[in-house]
Motif scaffolding. Sequence first.
Motif, short mmCIF file in Angstrom:
data_model
loop_
_atom_site.label_atom_id
_atom_site.label_comp_id
_atom_site.label_asym_id
_atom_site.label_seq_id
_atom_site.Cartn_x
_atom_site.Cartn_y
_atom_site.Cartn_z
N TYR A 83 0.95 -1.26 0.11
CA TYR A 83 0.04 -0.06 0.06
C TYR A 83 0.95 1.20 -0.09
CZ TYR A 83 -3.62 -3.22 1.50
OH TYR A 83 -4.48 -4.28 1.53
N TYR A 84 0.52 2.40 -0.88
CA TYR A 84 1.23 3.35 -0.79
C TYR A 84 0.64 4.47 -1.76
CZ TYR A 84 2.39 2.57 -5.82
OH TYR A 84 2.56 2.32 -7.25
N ASN A 85 1.04 5.64 -1.89
CA ASN A 85 0.52 6.97 -2.84
C ASN A 85 1.63 7.80 -2.82
OD1 ASN A 85 -0.67 8.86 -3.68
ND2 ASN A 85 -2.74 8.83 -2.91
N PHE A 86 2.64 7.75 -3.72
CA PHE A 86 3.58 8.65 -4.03
C PHE A 86 3.26 9.48 -4.95
CE2 PHE A 86 6.78 4.94 -2.83
CZ PHE A 86 6.39 4.99 -1.63
N PRO A 87 4.00 11.02 -4.90
CA PRO A 87 3.84 11.81 -5.95
C PRO A 87 4.22 11.37 -7.37
CG PRO A 87 4.77 12.83 -4.13
CD PRO A 87 4.72 11.12 -3.77
N ASP A 88 3.45 11.83 -8.49
CA ASP A 88 3.72 11.59 -9.75
C ASP A 88 4.83 12.15 -10.17
OD1 ASP A 88 3.91 11.39 -12.49
OD2 ASP A 88 1.44 11.26 -12.54
N TYR A 89 5.88 11.33 -10.22
CA TYR A 89 7.28 11.83 -10.86
C TYR A 89 7.31 12.63 -12.19
CZ TYR A 89 12.18 11.70 -11.96
OH TYR A 89 13.49 12.35 -12.39
N ASP A 90 6.67 11.80 -13.12
CA ASP A 90 6.77 12.33 -14.60
C ASP A 90 5.89 13.72 -14.72
OD1 ASP A 90 8.02 10.32 -15.57
OD2 ASP A 90 6.25 9.28 -16.03
N TYR A 91 4.88 13.91 -13.89
CA TYR A 91 4.15 15.07 -13.82
C TYR A 91 4.96 16.13 -13.02
CZ TYR A 91 0.67 18.36 -11.73
OH TYR A 91 0.21 19.48 -11.29
N LEU A 92 5.49 16.07 -11.88
CA LEU A 92 6.26 16.87 -11.03
C LEU A 92 7.63 17.28 -11.70
CD1 LEU A 92 5.19 15.88 -7.84
CD2 LEU A 92 4.28 17.70 -8.80
N ILE A 93 8.41 16.46 -12.26
CA ILE A 93 9.97 16.77 -12.56
C ILE A 93 10.15 18.07 -13.47
CG2 ILE A 93 10.22 15.20 -14.43
CD1 ILE A 93 12.65 15.82 -11.45
N ASN A 94 9.05 18.18 -14.18
CA ASN A 94 9.32 19.51 -15.04
C ASN A 94 8.81 20.90 -14.54
OD1 ASN A 94 10.64 17.98 -17.06
ND2 ASN A 94 8.62 17.34 -17.57
N LYS A 95 8.21 20.62 -13.16
CA LYS A 95 7.74 21.95 -12.55
C LYS A 95 8.75 22.78 -12.16
CE LYS A 95 3.09 21.02 -10.91
NZ LYS A 95 2.31 22.09 -11.43
N THR A 96 8.79 24.04 -12.28
CA THR A 96 9.64 25.11 -11.97
C THR A 96 9.37 26.18 -11.01
OG1 THR A 96 9.23 26.47 -14.01
CG2 THR A 96 10.99 24.74 -14.18
N ASN A 97 8.02 26.32 -10.87
CA ASN A 97 7.48 27.46 -10.13
C ASN A 97 7.03 26.86 -8.74
OD1 ASN A 97 6.17 29.76 -9.25
ND2 ASN A 97 4.21 29.39 -9.90
N VAL A 98 8.29 26.43 -8.05
CA VAL A 98 8.22 25.91 -6.67
C VAL A 98 9.12 26.73 -5.87
CG1 VAL A 98 7.43 23.64 -7.33
CG2 VAL A 98 10.05 24.19 -7.41
N PRO A 99 8.93 26.74 -4.50
CA PRO A 99 9.67 27.56 -3.64
C PRO A 99 11.13 27.36 -3.70
CG PRO A 99 7.75 26.53 -2.36
CD PRO A 99 7.90 25.94 -3.73
N ASP A 100 11.66 26.01 -3.76
CA ASP A 100 13.06 25.77 -3.69
C ASP A 100 13.30 24.64 -4.48
OD1 ASP A 100 15.76 25.06 -3.17
OD2 ASP A 100 15.42 25.14 -0.93
N LEU A 101 13.57 25.06 -5.99
CA LEU A 101 13.63 24.09 -7.12
C LEU A 101 14.71 23.16 -6.92
CD1 LEU A 101 12.62 23.19 -10.03
CD2 LEU A 101 13.93 24.84 -11.09
N PRO A 102 15.88 23.43 -6.58
CA PRO A 102 17.17 22.31 -6.22
C PRO A 102 16.52 21.24 -5.41
CG PRO A 102 18.22 24.46 -6.40
CD PRO A 102 16.54 24.85 -6.44
N TYR A 103 15.95 21.73 -4.28
CA TYR A 103 15.56 20.91 -3.13
C TYR A 103 14.29 19.90 -3.66
CZ TYR A 103 13.61 19.24 1.14
OH TYR A 103 13.13 18.62 2.38
N PHE A 104 13.64 20.61 -4.35
CA PHE A 104 12.10 19.97 -4.88
C PHE A 104 12.68 18.73 -5.97
CE2 PHE A 104 8.92 19.74 -8.24
CZ PHE A 104 7.73 19.65 -7.49
N GLN A 105 13.73 19.06 -6.77
CA GLN A 105 14.12 18.03 -7.90
C GLN A 105 15.01 16.85 -6.94
OE1 GLN A 105 16.11 20.46 -10.63
NE2 GLN A 105 14.23 20.68 -12.01
N ALA A 106 15.55 17.39 -6.01
CA ALA A 106 16.44 16.37 -5.21
C ALA A 106 15.25 15.38 -4.48
CB ALA A 106 17.23 17.10 -4.22
N GLU A 107 14.34 15.95 -3.82
CA GLU A 107 13.44 15.17 -3.37
C GLU A 107 12.66 14.23 -4.18
OE1 GLU A 107 11.42 15.92 0.33
OE2 GLU A 107 13.68 15.37 0.09
N LEU A 108 12.33 14.61 -5.38
CA LEU A 108 11.81 13.74 -6.35
C LEU A 108 12.73 12.70 -6.86
CD1 LEU A 108 9.92 16.27 -8.69
CD2 LEU A 108 9.01 14.48 -7.45
#
Length: 285
Positions: A83-108
């Motif tokens: 059982y799980y529910n993870f963020p959608d990598y393909d949907y999120l990896i190209n987002k740039t309008n986020v508070p801290d882009l390097p951290y966001f991408q490292a998380e993904l």
Amino acid sequence: MAKVYMITETSQFMMSFVIVTENNNCIVIDGGRKEDMPLLKKYVSNKKIKAWILTHAHNDHIDGFVSEAEENRLKDFDIEKIYYNFPDYDYLINKTNVPDLPYFQAELNEMLPRFNSVLKYFKDKTVIIKQGDKIKIDELKIEFLYSYHDGLYSNLMNDSSLVFKIIGKEKSVLFLGDLGPEGGDYLYRENRDNLKSDIVQMAHHGHMNVSLEVYAKINPKICLWCAPIWLYEEKEIPDWMTDEWLEKDKKRYRMYGTKVTREWMELLGVKEHLVTGYGTQEFEI
């Protein structure tokens, strides 16, 4: 009654639980890193794993699971459902309008690509949990109170943590994963009347976690700390954990150290604290 093992850390900060039901089946939560797997296998001990719940895609929680899938397709475990529910990598990896882009991408990129690459080995066993789902494993009831909310990007992976309550014959345990303040706000707004539990797993190892109002609604008698001793016994808020640093560089708010969280628990009258830094903790529910 079911027996709960909160497994001591082989790797720092990891989270790993094994719950053995009256029918001698298992529920596994996360499992920690690769180096934590031998100890996990000791507590599972060839039992049927009716449910393996993965709270979120950080390496201190699911690296062990993914490593086992990479090395031998999880053949050392008899797993019925995952059982799980993870963020959608393909949907999120190209987002740039986020508070801290390097951290966001490292998380993904920390665990999701590896998890997605081994998904084919166990896809027939997976269930993507939705908030509000309920399942029953032998005598235990599991209620999922929170799952990933798209748009919580400043603390992406922690705020994607599954939150669920396991209700036993005598006690209930609320698992918060690594939920942070913003995710905790949604949990409070959407499920405040369902939070009351006898035991709580402290969110994000007890630091940089959900707010006092969330814990007040839970109103626990026992707190579970997946934390090394030095973190649990921390005397002061670390110098780097200032509101100015968090707000300026990370766009995160209300993140405090374990000292503050322990003071909250004193206010709530909690007398019993179980800490992985002191060894594997055992109790019944």
